[in-house]
Write a protein that holds these residues in place. Sequence first.
Motif, PDB file in Angstrom:
ATOM      1  N   CYS A  27       2.436 -12.081  22.263  1.00 52.05           N
ATOM      2  CA  CYS A  27       2.710 -13.286  21.496  1.00 52.05           C
ATOM      3  C   CYS A  27       1.542 -14.241  21.691  1.00 52.05           C
ATOM      4  O   CYS A  27       0.680 -14.018  22.551  1.00 52.05           O
ATOM      5  CB  CYS A  27       4.021 -13.938  21.944  1.00 52.05           C
ATOM      6  SG  CYS A  27       3.958 -14.542  23.644  1.00 52.05           S
ATOM      7  N   THR A  28       1.501 -15.302  20.895  1.00 57.97           N
ATOM      8  CA  THR A  28       0.456 -16.310  21.012  1.00 57.97           C
ATOM      9  C   THR A  28       1.098 -17.676  21.202  1.00 57.97           C
ATOM     10  O   THR A  28       2.006 -18.052  20.454  1.00 57.97           O
ATOM     11  CB  THR A  28      -0.442 -16.329  19.765  1.00 57.97           C
ATOM     12  OG1 THR A  28      -1.001 -15.023  19.564  1.00 57.97           O
ATOM     13  CG2 THR A  28      -1.585 -17.321  19.934  1.00 57.97           C
ATOM     14  N   ARG A  85       8.391 -18.352  17.215  1.00 61.47           N
ATOM     15  CA  ARG A  85       9.666 -18.566  17.913  1.00 61.47           C
ATOM     16  C   ARG A  85       9.927 -20.057  18.100  1.00 61.47           C
ATOM     17  O   ARG A  85      10.563 -20.479  19.071  1.00 61.47           O
ATOM     18  CB  ARG A  85       9.653 -17.835  19.268  1.00 61.47           C
ATOM     19  CG  ARG A  85       9.514 -16.329  19.128  1.00 61.47           C
ATOM     20  CD  ARG A  85       9.444 -15.606  20.465  1.00 61.47           C
ATOM     21  NE  ARG A  85      10.693 -15.702  21.204  1.00 61.47           N
ATOM     22  CZ  ARG A  85      10.890 -15.116  22.401  1.00 61.47           C
ATOM     23  NH1 ARG A  85       9.910 -14.400  22.953  1.00 61.47           N
ATOM     24  NH2 ARG A  85      12.042 -15.251  23.031  1.00 61.47           N
ATOM     25  N   ARG A  93      12.509  -9.295  24.522  1.00 58.61           N
ATOM     26  CA  ARG A  93      11.357 -10.189  24.651  1.00 58.61           C
ATOM     27  C   ARG A  93      11.619 -11.180  25.775  1.00 58.61           C
ATOM     28  O   ARG A  93      12.765 -11.588  25.984  1.00 58.61           O
ATOM     29  CB  ARG A  93      11.113 -10.950  23.342  1.00 58.61           C
ATOM     30  CG  ARG A  93      10.800 -10.060  22.159  1.00 58.61           C
ATOM     31  CD  ARG A  93      10.471 -10.884  20.912  1.00 58.61           C
ATOM     32  NE  ARG A  93      11.590 -11.721  20.486  1.00 58.61           N
ATOM     33  CZ  ARG A  93      11.553 -12.533  19.428  1.00 58.61           C
ATOM     34  NH1 ARG A  93      10.444 -12.619  18.704  1.00 58.61           N
ATOM     35  NH2 ARG A  93      12.604 -13.253  19.088  1.00 58.61           N
ATOM     36  N   VAL A 151       5.576 -21.079  21.244  1.00 52.37           N
ATOM     37  CA  VAL A 151       5.311 -19.666  21.021  1.00 52.37           C
ATOM     38  C   VAL A 151       5.350 -19.424  19.517  1.00 52.37           C
ATOM     39  O   VAL A 151       6.389 -19.620  18.886  1.00 52.37           O
ATOM     40  CB  VAL A 151       6.349 -18.774  21.739  1.00 52.37           C
ATOM     41  CG1 VAL A 151       6.039 -17.296  21.491  1.00 52.37           C
ATOM     42  CG2 VAL A 151       6.367 -19.080  23.236  1.00 52.37           C
TER      43      VAL A 151
END
Length: 304
Positions: A269-270, A288, A185, A285
Amino acid sequence: MTIQTGVQTVPAPTIASQDPPAVNLLIAGRLRDYADLLTQQGEDGFRARAFRRAADVITALDRPVEEILSQDGREGLTALPAVGTGIASAIAEMVTTGRWSQMDRLRGDLAPEVLFRTIPGIGAKLADRLAKDGQLESLEELEHAVRFGKVAVRGIGPRRRRMIAAAIAERLGRPFFVTETTVARPPVAMLLQVDRMYRDRAAAGQLRKIAPKRFNPTGDAWLPILHARHGDWHFTALFSNTQLAHQLNKTADWVVIYYHKEGQPDGRCTVVTATRRPLLGQRVVRGREPEDEEEISNETRNWK
C-alpha cells in the motif's frame, strides 16, 4: 530421517544421495543471499531465519524444484518443510522468470517492466505502461490486475487479458480458474504506525540507504529502507521511487509499505499526506481513506 524446522520436527523429503540438482543450489543460494540482505538492513532475524531454513531444505532435495513446480504446482512446494506460501511464490518466480522481485526491491534493482516482458503477449511498450500507468511491480500484482480488471492500461482488451492471465498462472504454478478472494490486510492504524516509524527513523539517519537503479542517473544511495514486525505481520517500507512520485516531487512524502503474513499473499500500500478534506494534511493509506477517518487517532503500541 527428519528435518528440524525450528517449530516442529517433520518428515524430510527425499535426501540427496548424490550431488543436489544445480537449480536447487542456485535457488538455495539466492534464498541465503536474501536472508543476509535482510540482516544487513536491520531486520530482526525472524524472516532471515525462515529463508535460511528453506534454503537448507532445498539444498537437501534430490528432485529439482522446477520439476516439483511443473508436476505438482505451488502445492508441491508448500508441502516441503519450511517452505510457506511466500517462499513458494519466490521460488516459482525464480524458476519461471530467472528473477526475484523481492530481492531486486531490497537491492534497488527492481525493474518490473523487464519482468513483465518475460510474459508472452507483453511487449516492451505495454510492459512500460503496466509498470508506470498501472503502478504494478510483480507478476502476482499483474495477474490480479488483468484477471479482475483492477487496472486500466491502454492496449489490453478482454482477449489479451485472458491470455496474459493464463500465461502468468502457468508461470506461477497454479490453476487459471480461480476466484477473487478477500485477502487479509493489516489495520490502517498499524500501517500508519509503520509509516511514522519509517519517516522518523529516516529523518534521524538511522536507516540503511540503497541506491535504486530507476530514476537515479547519478547512482546515489538516497533511499532509506525499514524492516519491522508487529505480531504476525512483517513490513518493509521505502519512499516511493515511481516515475509519478518524481514528477510530482513526492519522493519524500509517499511511503510504500510491503506487508507479509504467513499463509496470505504478500501485499503493498502507499501512505500519503491527504490533500483534501476532511483529512487534509493527515497521513492516510491511499484507497482506504474511510478507514483512516475512523482509525487515524490510534496510538502506537506493542512494536517489536
